[in-house]
Every structure is written in C-alpha cells, then in structure tokens.
Design a protein around this motif. Structure first.
Motif, PDB file in Angstrom:
ATOM      1  N   TYR A  92     -19.060  -8.623   9.145  1.00 48.99           N
ATOM      2  CA  TYR A  92     -17.981  -7.895   8.467  1.00 48.99           C
ATOM      3  C   TYR A  92     -18.481  -7.074   7.278  1.00 48.99           C
ATOM      4  N   GLN A  93     -19.438  -7.577   6.527  1.00 47.02           N
ATOM      5  CA  GLN A  93     -19.924  -6.821   5.367  1.00 47.02           C
ATOM      6  C   GLN A  93     -20.687  -5.576   5.800  1.00 47.02           C
ATOM      7  N   SER A  94     -21.554  -5.703   6.778  1.00 44.75           N
ATOM      8  CA  SER A  94     -22.334  -4.538   7.225  1.00 44.75           C
ATOM      9  C   SER A  94     -21.445  -3.497   7.908  1.00 44.75           C
ATOM     10  N   LYS A  95     -20.277  -3.920   8.389  1.00 41.65           N
ATOM     11  CA  LYS A  95     -19.329  -2.989   9.016  1.00 41.65           C
ATOM     12  C   LYS A  95     -18.292  -2.482   8.003  1.00 41.65           C
ATOM     13  N   ASN A 142     -13.492  -5.099   4.326  1.00 41.04           N
ATOM     14  CA  ASN A 142     -13.176  -5.801   3.071  1.00 41.04           C
ATOM     15  C   ASN A 142     -12.279  -6.996   3.402  1.00 41.04           C
ATOM     16  N   LEU A 143     -12.875  -7.977   4.026  1.00 39.76           N
ATOM     17  CA  LEU A 143     -12.163  -9.114   4.587  1.00 39.76           C
ATOM     18  C   LEU A 143     -11.678 -10.065   3.498  1.00 39.76           C
ATOM     19  N   ASP A 189      -8.703  -5.049   3.300  1.00 45.60           N
ATOM     20  CA  ASP A 189      -8.409  -3.753   2.670  1.00 45.60           C
ATOM     21  C   ASP A 189      -9.071  -2.646   3.486  1.00 45.60           C
ATOM     22  N   ASN A 190      -8.595  -2.462   4.706  1.00 45.49           N
ATOM     23  CA  ASN A 190      -9.118  -1.430   5.606  1.00 45.49           C
ATOM     24  C   ASN A 190      -7.947  -0.832   6.366  1.00 45.49           C
ATOM     25  N   THR A 191      -8.183   0.326   6.951  1.00 42.87           N
ATOM     26  CA  THR A 191      -7.145   0.964   7.760  1.00 42.87           C
ATOM     27  C   THR A 191      -7.009   0.226   9.093  1.00 42.87           C
ATOM     28  N   THR A 248      -7.197   1.547  11.957  1.00 47.29           N
ATOM     29  CA  THR A 248      -8.253   2.063  12.832  1.00 47.29           C
ATOM     30  C   THR A 248      -9.578   1.356  12.561  1.00 47.29           C
ATOM     31  N   GLU A 249      -9.920   1.153  11.302  1.00 47.11           N
ATOM     32  CA  GLU A 249     -11.159   0.449  10.955  1.00 47.11           C
ATOM     33  C   GLU A 249     -11.127  -0.994  11.462  1.00 47.11           C
ATOM     34  N   ILE A 250      -9.980  -1.638  11.326  1.00 45.84           N
ATOM     35  CA  ILE A 250      -9.857  -3.021  11.804  1.00 45.84           C
ATOM     36  C   ILE A 250      -9.958  -3.063  13.323  1.00 45.84           C
ATOM     37  N   GLN A 251      -9.320  -2.115  14.014  1.00 40.78           N
ATOM     38  CA  GLN A 251      -9.406  -2.070  15.478  1.00 40.78           C
ATOM     39  C   GLN A 251     -10.845  -1.843  15.940  1.00 40.78           C
ATOM     40  N   THR A 252     -11.547  -0.960  15.254  1.00 41.34           N
ATOM     41  CA  THR A 252     -12.955  -0.705  15.589  1.00 41.34           C
ATOM     42  C   THR A 252     -13.787  -1.968  15.389  1.00 41.34           C
TER      43      THR A 252
END
Length: 144
Positions: A64-67, A70-71, A109-111, A113-117
C-alpha cells in the motif's frame, strides 16, 4: 527463478478434529455439530476462505505504501457459495465452491479510482487467488 517448497501437515486428533501444522505453528480444523464435528474450529472450506482473505490483506500490507495508498483501515470479507447437496450424494452438483466473492472495506485518503486500481493490483498479485484460479499440477503419493 528460485523455487521453494512450503510444507504443511494435517493429522487427525480424534473425531473430525484435525491439527494443521506448518513452520512450528498450529491451528485446528473441525466441523459443525450438525455434520458430526464438535464445532470447536472452522471447517476446511472456511479455512480456505480465510486463507484467501488473509493473502489479499498481506498483499495490501506489503504494497500500500509503494502504491501511494494512504490507508487508514482495511478489512476483507470473503463469501463462498456452495451447494451441500453434492456432499449428500448428488453427483450432478459441483463439490466445491461455485462462486467466491470478496468484499473490500477500505478507508483511505485516495480517490475511488486510485482505490480501484489498488484492489485490481491486489487481485492480480495474491498467490492464494492465483492458486485457486489457475489450479496447480497435483501430484499424489501414497507412503507406507
């Protein structure tokens, strides 16, 4: 390519209870009372669902950090659909799961789209899912 062998052992400890061991760690498997178990542990199919969910969570924790995710919190719920009539003798029904659904609960704290990716990445990277979807060669040996 470096191959490694992972080893797990399962031993009967009475009735339908089983002791599962790997690398010095152990857990029990059992069945509900209505099928002859003592209901003291999850059954093998529930353990498979837990293994799949745990693997997906591990992929998340590793990457999650490298991607740039902001989990804040995450959990997965894994549902397996099975027709128990096969175990009651109906040979026309699939014996294993006919459908597995993973519900992701992600607070980040992500969109969207970012979470889906990121979820798409988890699904492609999970070794347990890959093993289920692309069944490995099975070798059976009977030992004295």
């Amino acid at each position: 390519m470096t191959k490694q062998i992972l080893k797990a052992e399962v031993a009967s400890i009475g009735g339908l209870q089983l002791k599962c061991s790997a690398r010095g760690f152990e857990f029990l498997i059992d069945e509900p009372e209505n099928v002859g178990g003592t209901n003291q542990a999850m059954n093998p199919l529930e353990a498979l669902l837990c293994s799949l969910g745990a693997c997906k969570m591990m992929v998340c924790r590793f990457f999650y950090q490298s991607k740039q995710i902001n989990l804040k919190a995450m959990r997965v719920e894994v549902l397996g659909e099975i027709d128990s009539d096969r175990l009651k003798g109906n040979p026309d029904i699939k014996v294993g799961f006919s459908k597995i659904t993973t519900n992701y609960y992600i607070e980040a704290d992500n969109t969207a789209t970012e979470i889906q990716t990121f979820v798409d990445f988890i699904e492609k990277t999970c070794p347990v899912k890959d093993t289920i979807v692309h069944a490995p060669e099975m070798d059976i040996q009977i030992n004295p």
